[in-house]
Design an enzyme around this catalytic site. Structure first.
Site, PDB file in Angstrom:
ATOM      1  N   TYR A  23       0.857  -1.202   0.000  1.00  0.00           N
ATOM      2  CA  TYR A  23       0.000   0.000   0.000  1.00  0.00           C
ATOM      3  C   TYR A  23       0.882   1.236   0.000  1.00  0.00           C
ATOM      4  CZ  TYR A  23      -3.579   3.201   2.038  1.00  0.00           C
ATOM      5  OH  TYR A  23      -4.447   4.229   2.310  1.00  0.00           O
ATOM      6  N   SER A  24       0.615   2.161  -0.925  1.00  0.00           N
ATOM      7  CA  SER A  24       1.372   3.397  -1.015  1.00  0.00           C
ATOM      8  C   SER A  24       2.856   3.066  -1.179  1.00  0.00           C
ATOM      9  CB  SER A  24       1.089   4.263   0.221  1.00  0.00           C
ATOM     10  OG  SER A  24       1.590   5.567   0.062  1.00  0.00           O
ATOM     11  N   TYR A  25       3.726   3.606  -0.350  1.00  0.00           N
ATOM     12  CA  TYR A  25       5.169   3.327  -0.405  1.00  0.00           C
ATOM     13  C   TYR A  25       5.438   1.825  -0.488  1.00  0.00           C
ATOM     14  CZ  TYR A  25      10.045   3.625   1.451  1.00  0.00           C
ATOM     15  OH  TYR A  25      11.401   3.557   1.658  1.00  0.00           O
TER      16      TYR A  25
END
Length: 250
Positions: A60-62
């Site tokens: 998720y994200s990064y």
């Protein structure tokens, strides 16, 4: 790992669900020294839990960039990776990481931990930016809901350690450049931090096609970047994720 708790509950008794914790939370633990150090540590942890594939990896994200690198490493070692999930992140993260100041990082973490609401971001940014770093963190804790601090067992000292750990991860991302490829990725995308979903998909997320050997799947989901895993969106997200896992893993 806390951001995945709501999601993992939906898979209890259905699939094993493992979260990878960044090094630096425990007493005496050092932060990762490099992006490669992080990926190597996570791959070793995965192998301890499951010595051989097939694997399903998501971030998720990064964490999307980390998931890509983990999958790439597993494939290079001869293992089968049947599912690589990217949750709302383009392959190149260095520009975004270089934009994130200490204040931004502290506010982002507070938002993920549900210590603040997304409507507070603009006001807090202007309030905190002129203050010394320690005072910024104290302000966030002083104004956080007592109930939420209790749920997380979160003190100013612990929050400070978490922010510094998050900042170390941001620092690693500033020099990260994707390379190589995996078989394919499933990109789950929602409302971005800036611009429209269409711009986000066409100008950023679609670049994943440069790093895979087979066509990718782009799946629109509800929510905004920071609320994708929140209680109000996770129920629909988990249903979409379950469907895609079923297609990939059976």
């Amino acid at each position: 790992m806390l951001v995945f708790v709501n999601l993992a509950k939906y898979f209890t008794g259905e699939r094993p669900f493992y979260a990878l914790r960044a090094r630096g939370f425990g007493p005496g633990e050092t932060h990762f020294g490099s992006f490669d150090d992080m990926v190597s540590t996570y791959v070793a942890a995965i192998r301890r839990a499951r010595p051989s594939g097939p694997y399903a990896v998501a971030g998720y994200s990064y964490g999307g960039a980390v998931a890509f690198e983990i999958a790439k490493r597993l494939e290079a070692d001869g293992d089968k990776v049947d599912f690589v999930g990217i949750f709302n992140l383009p392959p190149r993260i260095s520009d975004r990481m270089n934009e994130i100041t200490f204040t931004d990082g502290a506010i982002n973490l507070a938002l993920f931990l549900e210590l603040i609401d997304d409507t507070d971001i603009e006001r807090l940014t202007s309030t905190l930016r002129p203050l010394p770093e320690a005072d910024q963190l104290a302000h966030l804790i002083d104004h956080a809901p007592r109930r939420r601090l209790s749920e997380l067992d979160l003190s100013l000292e612990r929050f400070t350690a978490w922010v510094h750990l998050a900042q170390s991860m941001v620092h690693l991302g500033r020099s990260y450049e994707p390379s190589g490829s995996v078989g394919q990725v499933k990109v789950f995308y929602c409302t971005p931090l800036r611009g429209t979903k269409e711009e986000w998909l066409d100008n950023q997320l679609s670049h994943w096609d440069r790093f895979t050997r087979e066509p990718n799947t782009y799946i629109e989901v509800d929510g905004e970047h920071y609320t994708l895993m929140s209680p109000r969106h996770v129920q629909t997200f988990q249903a979409t994720l379950r469907h895609e896992l079923g297609r990939a893993l059976g």
